[in-house]
Write a protein that holds these residues in place. Structure first.
Motif, PDB file in Angstrom:
ATOM      1  N   ALA A   1      67.413  67.789  38.737  1.00 57.85           N
ATOM      2  CA  ALA A   1      67.266  67.562  37.431  1.00 57.85           C
ATOM      3  C   ALA A   1      67.001  66.111  37.048  1.00 57.85           C
ATOM      4  CB  ALA A   1      68.698  67.965  36.903  1.00 57.85           C
ATOM      5  N   ALA A   2      66.103  65.495  37.782  1.00 53.02           N
ATOM      6  CA  ALA A   2      65.723  64.206  37.516  1.00 53.02           C
ATOM      7  C   ALA A   2      64.722  64.189  36.407  1.00 53.02           C
ATOM      8  CB  ALA A   2      64.944  63.588  38.631  1.00 53.02           C
ATOM      9  N   LEU A   3      64.849  63.248  35.622  1.00 47.69           N
ATOM     10  CA  LEU A   3      64.026  63.519  34.295  1.00 47.69           C
ATOM     11  C   LEU A   3      63.465  61.789  34.139  1.00 47.69           C
ATOM     12  CD1 LEU A   3      62.881  64.837  31.620  1.00 47.69           C
ATOM     13  CD2 LEU A   3      65.249  64.185  30.805  1.00 47.69           C
ATOM     14  N   ALA A   4      62.324  61.558  33.577  1.00 45.48           N
ATOM     15  CA  ALA A   4      61.916  60.274  32.996  1.00 45.48           C
ATOM     16  C   ALA A   4      61.934  60.389  31.534  1.00 45.48           C
ATOM     17  CB  ALA A   4      60.814  59.896  33.790  1.00 45.48           C
ATOM     18  N   TRP A   5      62.433  59.599  30.818  1.00 50.18           N
ATOM     19  CA  TRP A   5      62.343  59.318  29.363  1.00 50.18           C
ATOM     20  C   TRP A   5      61.779  58.379  28.869  1.00 50.18           C
ATOM     21  CZ3 TRP A   5      66.937  60.475  31.607  1.00 50.18           C
ATOM     22  CH2 TRP A   5      67.950  59.768  31.158  1.00 50.18           C
ATOM     23  N   LEU A   6      60.954  58.069  27.904  1.00 52.48           N
ATOM     24  CA  LEU A   6      60.892  56.656  27.460  1.00 52.48           C
ATOM     25  C   LEU A   6      61.297  56.650  26.005  1.00 52.48           C
ATOM     26  CD1 LEU A   6      58.667  54.741  28.081  1.00 52.48           C
ATOM     27  CD2 LEU A   6      56.798  55.671  26.926  1.00 52.48           C
TER      28      LEU A   6
ATOM     29  N   ALA B   1      50.779  57.309  27.888  1.00 49.36           N
ATOM     30  CA  ALA B   1      49.828  58.066  28.644  1.00 49.36           C
ATOM     31  C   ALA B   1      50.048  57.210  30.186  1.00 49.36           C
ATOM     32  CB  ALA B   1      48.476  57.741  28.138  1.00 49.36           C
ATOM     33  N   ALA B   2      50.076  55.938  30.193  1.00 49.39           N
ATOM     34  CA  ALA B   2      50.369  55.123  31.164  1.00 49.39           C
ATOM     35  C   ALA B   2      51.348  55.629  32.040  1.00 49.39           C
ATOM     36  CB  ALA B   2      50.617  53.495  30.878  1.00 49.39           C
ATOM     37  N   TRP B   3      52.705  55.836  31.493  1.00 52.19           N
ATOM     38  CA  TRP B   3      53.922  56.099  32.062  1.00 52.19           C
ATOM     39  C   TRP B   3      53.686  57.635  32.535  1.00 52.19           C
ATOM     40  CZ3 TRP B   3      56.920  52.873  34.875  1.00 52.19           C
ATOM     41  CH2 TRP B   3      56.860  51.878  34.388  1.00 52.19           C
ATOM     42  N   GLY B   4      53.050  58.427  31.845  1.00 53.45           N
ATOM     43  CA  GLY B   4      52.903  59.831  32.215  1.00 53.45           C
ATOM     44  C   GLY B   4      52.026  60.221  33.468  1.00 53.45           C
ATOM     45  N   ALA B   5      51.091  59.188  33.536  1.00 52.64           N
ATOM     46  CA  ALA B   5      50.301  59.151  34.625  1.00 52.64           C
ATOM     47  C   ALA B   5      51.016  58.750  36.012  1.00 52.64           C
ATOM     48  CB  ALA B   5      48.995  58.397  34.568  1.00 52.64           C
ATOM     49  N   ALA B   6      51.858  57.781  35.649  1.00 50.09           N
ATOM     50  CA  ALA B   6      52.768  57.195  36.934  1.00 50.09           C
ATOM     51  C   ALA B   6      53.636  58.197  37.220  1.00 50.09           C
ATOM     52  CB  ALA B   6      53.476  55.842  36.329  1.00 50.09           C
ATOM     53  N   THR B   7      54.580  59.019  36.306  1.00 53.03           N
ATOM     54  CA  THR B   7      55.347  59.998  36.629  1.00 53.03           C
ATOM     55  C   THR B   7      54.841  61.280  37.649  1.00 53.03           C
ATOM     56  OG1 THR B   7      55.225  61.041  34.708  1.00 53.03           O
ATOM     57  CG2 THR B   7      57.099  59.579  34.612  1.00 53.03           C
ATOM     58  N   ARG B   8      53.541  61.460  37.059  1.00 48.70           N
ATOM     59  CA  ARG B   8      53.065  62.508  38.087  1.00 48.70           C
ATOM     60  C   ARG B   8      52.811  61.892  39.513  1.00 48.70           C
ATOM     61  NH1 ARG B   8      50.696  63.224  33.110  1.00 48.70           N
ATOM     62  NH2 ARG B   8      48.683  61.951  33.519  1.00 48.70           N
ATOM     63  N   ALA B   9      52.173  60.809  39.667  1.00 42.86           N
ATOM     64  CA  ALA B   9      51.798  60.296  40.555  1.00 42.86           C
ATOM     65  C   ALA B   9      53.243  59.858  41.697  1.00 42.86           C
ATOM     66  CB  ALA B   9      51.009  59.157  40.771  1.00 42.86           C
TER      67      ALA B   9
ATOM     68  N   LEU C   1      58.080  63.611  32.000  1.00 46.19           N
ATOM     69  CA  LEU C   1      58.193  62.383  31.155  1.00 46.19           C
ATOM     70  C   LEU C   1      58.248  62.985  29.669  1.00 46.19           C
ATOM     71  CD1 LEU C   1      58.216  59.380  30.748  1.00 46.19           C
ATOM     72  CD2 LEU C   1      55.636  59.579  30.072  1.00 46.19           C
ATOM     73  N   VAL C   2      59.337  62.678  29.241  1.00 50.53           N
ATOM     74  CA  VAL C   2      59.726  62.889  27.530  1.00 50.53           C
ATOM     75  C   VAL C   2      59.887  61.653  26.851  1.00 50.53           C
ATOM     76  CG1 VAL C   2      61.534  63.990  26.123  1.00 50.53           C
ATOM     77  CG2 VAL C   2      61.138  65.007  28.439  1.00 50.53           C
ATOM     78  N   VAL C   3      59.037  61.771  25.668  1.00 50.96           N
ATOM     79  CA  VAL C   3      58.977  60.553  24.930  1.00 50.96           C
ATOM     80  C   VAL C   3      60.200  60.890  23.879  1.00 50.96           C
ATOM     81  CG1 VAL C   3      57.530  59.347  23.022  1.00 50.96           C
ATOM     82  CG2 VAL C   3      56.623  60.223  25.043  1.00 50.96           C
ATOM     83  N   VAL C   4      61.145  59.893  23.582  1.00 50.76           N
ATOM     84  CA  VAL C   4      62.239  59.927  22.697  1.00 50.76           C
ATOM     85  C   VAL C   4      61.970  58.845  21.625  1.00 50.76           C
ATOM     86  CG1 VAL C   4      64.728  59.686  22.492  1.00 50.76           C
ATOM     87  CG2 VAL C   4      63.743  60.866  24.579  1.00 50.76           C
ATOM     88  N   THR C   5      61.905  59.262  20.292  1.00 58.54           N
ATOM     89  CA  THR C   5      62.002  58.443  19.146  1.00 58.54           C
ATOM     90  C   THR C   5      63.203  58.694  18.456  1.00 58.54           C
ATOM     91  OG1 THR C   5      60.836  59.749  17.624  1.00 58.54           O
ATOM     92  CG2 THR C   5      59.670  58.381  19.247  1.00 58.54           C
TER      93      THR C   5
ATOM     94  N   GLU D   1      57.219  66.143  24.857  1.00 55.83           N
ATOM     95  CA  GLU D   1      56.795  66.161  26.212  1.00 55.83           C
ATOM     96  C   GLU D   1      55.371  66.257  26.353  1.00 55.83           C
ATOM     97  OE1 GLU D   1      58.000  68.269  30.605  1.00 55.83           O
ATOM     98  OE2 GLU D   1      58.808  69.034  28.565  1.00 55.83           O
ATOM     99  N   PRO D   2      54.853  65.118  26.391  1.00 59.37           N
ATOM    100  CA  PRO D   2      53.264  65.237  26.272  1.00 59.37           C
ATOM    101  C   PRO D   2      52.583  66.230  27.278  1.00 59.37           C
ATOM    102  CG  PRO D   2      54.054  63.030  26.310  1.00 59.37           C
ATOM    103  CD  PRO D   2      55.141  63.945  26.714  1.00 59.37           C
ATOM    104  N   ALA D   3      53.065  66.422  28.265  1.00 54.91           N
ATOM    105  CA  ALA D   3      52.255  67.307  29.493  1.00 54.91           C
ATOM    106  C   ALA D   3      52.376  68.698  28.939  1.00 54.91           C
ATOM    107  CB  ALA D   3      53.182  67.186  30.655  1.00 54.91           C
ATOM    108  N   THR D   4      53.579  68.971  28.418  1.00 56.00           N
ATOM    109  CA  THR D   4      53.574  70.524  27.662  1.00 56.00           C
ATOM    110  C   THR D   4      53.033  70.686  26.432  1.00 56.00           C
ATOM    111  OG1 THR D   4      55.746  70.618  27.674  1.00 56.00           O
ATOM    112  CG2 THR D   4      55.051  70.958  29.678  1.00 56.00           C
ATOM    113  N   GLY D   5      53.425  69.794  25.460  1.00 52.60           N
ATOM    114  CA  GLY D   5      53.213  69.900  24.132  1.00 52.60           C
ATOM    115  C   GLY D   5      54.484  70.309  23.405  1.00 52.60           C
ATOM    116  N   SER D   6      55.707  70.583  24.262  1.00 47.74           N
ATOM    117  CA  SER D   6      56.917  70.925  23.762  1.00 47.74           C
ATOM    118  C   SER D   6      57.604  69.628  22.871  1.00 47.74           C
ATOM    119  CB  SER D   6      57.875  71.377  24.676  1.00 47.74           C
ATOM    120  OG  SER D   6      57.145  72.769  25.414  1.00 47.74           O
TER     121      SER D   6
END
Length: 164
Positions: A100-105, A118-126, A138-142, A148-153
């Motif tokens: 259940a590890a997650l990265a959120w910005l 985009a920069a941190w999304g590529a880094a999380t995949r790598a 990677l989930v963007v939180v405002t 979630e940019p990768a899925t569009g959800s």
């Protein structure tokens, strides 16, 4: 000159009723991230911050702009943060390492793709691939919601309230 009566401009915010649905437990977890961000960060302008860990559990936090120019450095930072979170006690103890590890910005601004996303999304995949994990999301939180940019959800709120 032609006019476009009756048509509204397309909003720049891609998050709405679109994108694949998210399971209810995960949706509650992500709503909690947005709520905790709103309560913890009252300022309108603040630096982007990267969080890695388990929402509501152990997490590692770091300013997102420190390693903004170098992809390899961002990957190393993420791997170090993941290792640190894995070293912290998990709740419950039977939870496998890294589950259940997650990265959120957390960042200011609208829920649209920005350079830092985009920069941190590529880094999380790598980083996930190098550690042999399932893809690390990677989930963007405002203050307005999550995406979630990768899925569009995603989901946004006009006014998020604490549920009793």
């Amino acid at each position: 000159m032609p006019t476009t009566r009756g048509t509204a401009p397309t909003p720049p915010d891609p998050v709405g009723p679109f994108g694949p649905p998210v399971a209810a437990p995960r949706a509650r977890e992500l709503r909690g991230l947005v709520l905790s961000h709103v309560l913890a960060e009252p300022r309108r302008r603040f630096p982007a911050v990267l969080h890695v860990g388990r929402p509501g559990g152990p997490e590692a936090v770091r300013p997102a702009q420190d390693a903004a120019d170098d992809h390899a450095l961002r990957v190393e930072v993420l791997e170090a943060m993941l290792r640190r979170v894995r070293a912290l006690p998990a709740d419950p103890p039977a939870d496998p390492i890294g589950a259940a590890a997650l990265a959120w910005l957390t960042r200011p601004g609208p829920l649209v793709l920005q350079d830092v996303d985009a920069a941190w999304g590529a880094a999380t995949r790598a980083a996930g691939a190098e550690l042999g994990m399932d893809p690390l999301p990677l989930v963007v939180v405002t203050r307005a919601g999550w995406w979630e940019p990768a899925t569009g959800s995603g989901r946004r709120w006009c006014r998020l309230r604490v549920r009793p």
